[in-house]
Structure formats: C-alpha cells, structure tokens
Write a protein that holds these residues in place. Structure first.
Motif, PDB file in Angstrom:
ATOM      1  N   ALA A  43       4.128   2.891   5.637  1.00  7.40           N
ATOM      2  CA  ALA A  43       2.787   3.470   5.562  1.00  7.40           C
ATOM      3  C   ALA A  43       2.579   4.217   4.254  1.00  7.40           C
ATOM      4  CB  ALA A  43       2.562   4.398   6.760  1.00  7.40           C
ATOM      5  N   ASP A  44       3.588   4.996   3.829  1.00 10.97           N
ATOM      6  CA  ASP A  44       3.465   5.753   2.582  1.00 10.97           C
ATOM      7  C   ASP A  44       3.406   4.822   1.379  1.00 10.97           C
ATOM      8  OD1 ASP A  44       3.665   8.401   1.113  1.00 10.97           O
ATOM      9  OD2 ASP A  44       5.404   7.357   0.284  1.00 10.97           O
ATOM     10  N   THR A  45       4.217   3.762   1.394  1.00  7.84           N
ATOM     11  CA  THR A  45       4.221   2.803   0.288  1.00  7.84           C
ATOM     12  C   THR A  45       2.861   2.134   0.135  1.00  7.84           C
ATOM     13  OG1 THR A  45       6.587   2.382   0.519  1.00  7.84           O
ATOM     14  CG2 THR A  45       5.282   0.675  -0.564  1.00  7.84           C
ATOM     15  N   ILE A  46       2.313   1.661   1.224  1.00 10.44           N
ATOM     16  CA  ILE A  46       1.019   0.984   1.164  1.00 10.44           C
ATOM     17  C   ILE A  46      -0.077   1.949   0.734  1.00 10.44           C
ATOM     18  CG2 ILE A  46      -0.766  -0.102   2.599  1.00 10.44           C
ATOM     19  CD1 ILE A  46       1.513  -1.513   4.083  1.00 10.44           C
ATOM     20  N   ARG A  47      -0.056   3.169   1.247  1.00 18.57           N
ATOM     21  CA  ARG A  47      -1.063   4.154   0.844  1.00 18.57           C
ATOM     22  C   ARG A  47      -0.990   4.426  -0.655  1.00 18.57           C
ATOM     23  NH1 ARG A  47      -0.815   9.180  -0.552  1.00 18.57           N
ATOM     24  NH2 ARG A  47       1.364   9.418   0.123  1.00 18.57           N
ATOM     25  N   ARG A  48       0.224   4.569  -1.175  1.00 18.47           N
ATOM     26  CA  ARG A  48       0.367   4.894  -2.596  1.00 18.47           C
ATOM     27  C   ARG A  48       0.035   3.693  -3.484  1.00 18.47           C
ATOM     28  NH1 ARG A  48       5.621   8.700  -3.382  1.00 18.47           N
ATOM     29  NH2 ARG A  48       4.698   8.841  -5.476  1.00 18.47           N
ATOM     30  N   GLU A  50      -2.280   1.505  -2.678  1.00 18.79           N
ATOM     31  CA  GLU A  50      -3.743   1.501  -2.644  1.00 18.79           C
ATOM     32  C   GLU A  50      -4.310   2.607  -3.525  1.00 18.79           C
ATOM     33  OE1 GLU A  50      -4.415  -0.408   1.832  1.00 18.79           O
ATOM     34  OE2 GLU A  50      -4.621   1.759   1.530  1.00 18.79           O
ATOM     35  N   ASP A  51      -3.689   3.790  -3.513  1.00 14.97           N
ATOM     36  CA  ASP A  51      -4.146   4.889  -4.363  1.00 14.97           C
ATOM     37  C   ASP A  51      -4.022   4.536  -5.847  1.00 14.97           C
ATOM     38  OD1 ASP A  51      -4.706   6.388  -2.132  1.00 14.97           O
ATOM     39  OD2 ASP A  51      -2.934   7.679  -2.276  1.00 14.97           O
ATOM     40  N   VAL A 119      -1.554  -1.081   8.773  1.00 17.92           N
ATOM     41  CA  VAL A 119      -1.890   0.158   8.066  1.00 17.92           C
ATOM     42  C   VAL A 119      -2.585  -0.093   6.731  1.00 17.92           C
ATOM     43  CG1 VAL A 119      -0.056   1.468   9.172  1.00 17.92           C
ATOM     44  CG2 VAL A 119       0.428   0.273   7.031  1.00 17.92           C
ATOM     45  N   ALA A 120      -2.683  -1.345   6.295  1.00 18.36           N
ATOM     46  CA  ALA A 120      -3.271  -1.653   4.989  1.00 18.36           C
ATOM     47  C   ALA A 120      -4.782  -1.800   5.080  1.00 18.36           C
ATOM     48  CB  ALA A 120      -2.655  -2.923   4.430  1.00 18.36           C
ATOM     49  N   ASN A 121      -5.451  -1.450   3.988  1.00 16.91           N
ATOM     50  CA  ASN A 121      -6.899  -1.608   3.890  1.00 16.91           C
ATOM     51  C   ASN A 121      -7.298  -2.700   2.917  1.00 16.91           C
ATOM     52  OD1 ASN A 121      -7.705   0.754   5.596  1.00 16.91           O
ATOM     53  ND2 ASN A 121      -6.558   1.871   4.024  1.00 16.91           N
TER      54      ASN A 121
END
Length: 354
Positions: A43-48, A50-51, A119-121
């Motif tokens: 989750a943290d990897t995908i969020r970062r 995307e950021d 969890v990905a957007n």
C-alpha cells in the motif's frame, strides 16, 4: 497522446519487512506479521508511486522473495544447489535445483496483482518471471522418470497460466523479466543458449492472441543486484536482434547505464518490429546519484533520433531491489528517481510535440 512511462518492478523493501522475509526463509518468524508487513509495504509503495506522478504502478514486488523465485515458494521437490549466477563484484546468487517432477507453480502472480489493484488508483503493471529463467532449475544430468521434455511442457503450461491469470486479473501490462538473455551470451558466446531461451519463451507467447500480446512485454538488463551486474560487459548487439523476435508488444531495455547508447539505439531501430514499442531505460538504479528531469528528457530526445516517438516510452533500467534482502538503495532514493523519470518524460513529450 504522450510518451508512456512505466516502472520495471521492484522497489527497496522497508527494513522491517526485509528482516521478516529473512526470518521466514529460515523457517522462523510470524506468518501473520509477515503478511501484515507485506500488505502495508504494498500500500505504501503504490501510494508513493502515485504521489510521484507515475501513471502506471507496480506493487514493488514487496511480497516476493525475489523476482525470479516466487513460483517456487513452498515447493518441496527442490534442492539448494542449483545454477550459480556470478556478479561482477564477486557475489553470487544461486537458483534451486529441481529433484523430481512434476513441476508446478506454487504461487501465481494473480495474488500479487489482486492485492495491488485493491489499493491502486491508476493502472497496475504485473511482472512475471520468464520461463527461460525457470528452465535453469532442471539439472543438466536429468531426473529419473521425468525427462527434460516433460519438464519443459509443464513449464510452458505453468508460465502461460501465470501470464493469463494476470491479464484476466486486469493487469495494464504483463512484463516478462528476461535478465538471463544477456547473461546467456556470457555463458555461451555462440548464441545457442540464447536461441533456446527465445524459442522457449515464444512457445508460451504463441499461445496468446495479437490483442493479448499487445499487453505483454519483455524486460532485459545485465542484472542489477547489490549495486552490481552480471553481464554489462556483454555486447547488446549480440542480444537485440534475437530479442525482438520474441512475440511481445513491448520491450523494456536497460540503456541509462550503457556507455554508447547511440550505438545500441541504432541496433534497436534496425530490429524493432512493426507492432512493437520500445521503452528505453532513462534511470540507472545502481547509480546513487538521482537523475534530474532534464537528464531524463535529454536521454529520451536522443532515443527519438533513432525511434519514432509514437513507438517510444521510458522506464527504469531495471528493478531497484530484485532480491528481498537487497538494501543497497534506499526507498527514498528510488522514489526520487521515479519522480525524475515521470517529470523528465513529460518534458521530452512536450518538446517532441506528442
């Protein structure tokens, strides 16, 4: 239209997760805790990613012990003394050896993909190991009662199922990791082993339609582990003509760390097939220096002198941490390099008018 840009796969794992993976491999540790750490890291990897602006993400291979051995997790018909892969700095990685048949994947990438898409957007890319790499676990002296021909047929079936599961699971693209391609020319300069690898991979790829193969890619690099490589000294010109005979729509090529990229790009342009797109590496994961967007832009503009922009994209040279115990690059450095790739690709697209 713009220039597409995609990550290759692995992102350095958090220290706590690396420790838990080490404990798990040694037969100790808490399986529940490991699962929780893996889910949090994904989750943290995908969020970062995307950021950082990445239009396509991966799970960073946070739950894999390595990019190559995930299908073997839990397999009991293995011995530890398989093929050895030496790296330029003197360290080695060793594959397991198959001791008896039949050969069956114990883990398929569809489970990793499902966790990532939850969890990905943005679209999710899924890396798989090429069947040619797994063919190396079959011993040279054979296995009583289980011929190499039987093993290869099982391997082809299992590799097809792995890829198809990812396509059916909604992967934006499925990428075959083919780092053994360049290495094969070091092991066998005649090119015979490379031709065997290409033929084996094509046995799998031929089972897919043209539309499906447009969502399948092949990644090649000279290895990238603990800040070292296994085949950077092998001339790309020996690999590329054979590589583009693989029945895939996308090719992801290490290029940022090449000494003479124009020479490589000329060979690419000569051999790229009409329905194929090439993603050139603009980020060197081994180099601790973080590329600027302008460096990325200029590397893509150089590539566009050789390859039409409508058949061009950008990527990292290879994954940042293909093996679970690799801590040679920090997560912060990896994400900063990803951001530079995304921003630099946008600058190149603007200048190229695409």
């Amino acid at each position: 239209m713009t220039l597409p840009t995609e990550p290759i796969g692995s992102i350095p794992r958090p220290a706590e997760l690396r420790a838990a993976l080490t404990d798990s491999a040694a037969g100790r540790g808490d399986a529940v805790l490991l699962g929780e750490l893996q889910a949090a890291a994904v989750a943290d990897t995908i969020r970062r990613l995307e950021d950082a602006g990445s239009p396509v993400v991966t799970d960073g291979e946070q739950s894999k012990p390595s990019f190559a051995t995930y299908p073997l997790l839990g397999m009991v018909n293995l011995a530890p003394d398989g093929a050895v892969i030496p790296f330029a700095d003197g360290h080695v990685r060793q594959l397991p050896r198959l001791t008896k048949g039949p050969f069956r994947y114990q883990t398929q990438v569809s489970q990793y993909l499902a966790a990532a898409t939850a969890v990905a957007n943005v679209p999710v890319k899924q890396a798989v190991i090429a069947p040619s790499a797994l063919s190396l676990i079959y011993p040279a002296d054979g296995i009583d009662g289980y011929s190499r021909e039987e093993f290869v047929e099982d391997l082809v079936n299992e590799a097809e199922a792995d890829i198809r599961g990812a396509l059916d699971g909604g992967a934006h693209v499925v990428q075959l990791d083919f780092t053994e391609g360049r290495l094969s020319l070091k092991l066998d300069p005649s090119g015979g082993l490379l031709e065997d690898f290409i033929a084996l991979n094509n046995r799998v790829l031929e089972r897919f339609t043209d539309e499906e193969r447009a969502r399948i890619g092949v990644h090649t690099c000279p290895g990238g582990d603990l800040d070292s490589t296994h085949s950077l000294d092998v001339d790309y010109a020996g690999l590329l003509p054979a590589l583009f005979r693989m029945h895939a729509g996308n090719f992801y090529l290490q290029l940022a760390s090449e000494q003479d990229p124009d020479r490589v790009l000329a060979v690419v342009a000569e051999n790229l097939q009409p329905a194929q797109r090439v993603f050139v590496g603009v980020i060197d994961p081994i180099d601790p220096a973080i590329e600027t967007p302008e460096i990325v832009r200029d590397r893509l503009l150089r590539a566009a002198w050789h390859i039409s922009p409508d058949r061009l994209g950008s990527c990292d040279d290879c994954g940042f941490s293909p093996f679970g115990d690799d801590d040679s690059t920090s997560r912060e450095t990896a994400f900063a390099k990803v951001r530079a790739r995304v921003e630099g690709t946008a600058l190149a697209a603007q200048m190229l008018g695409v």
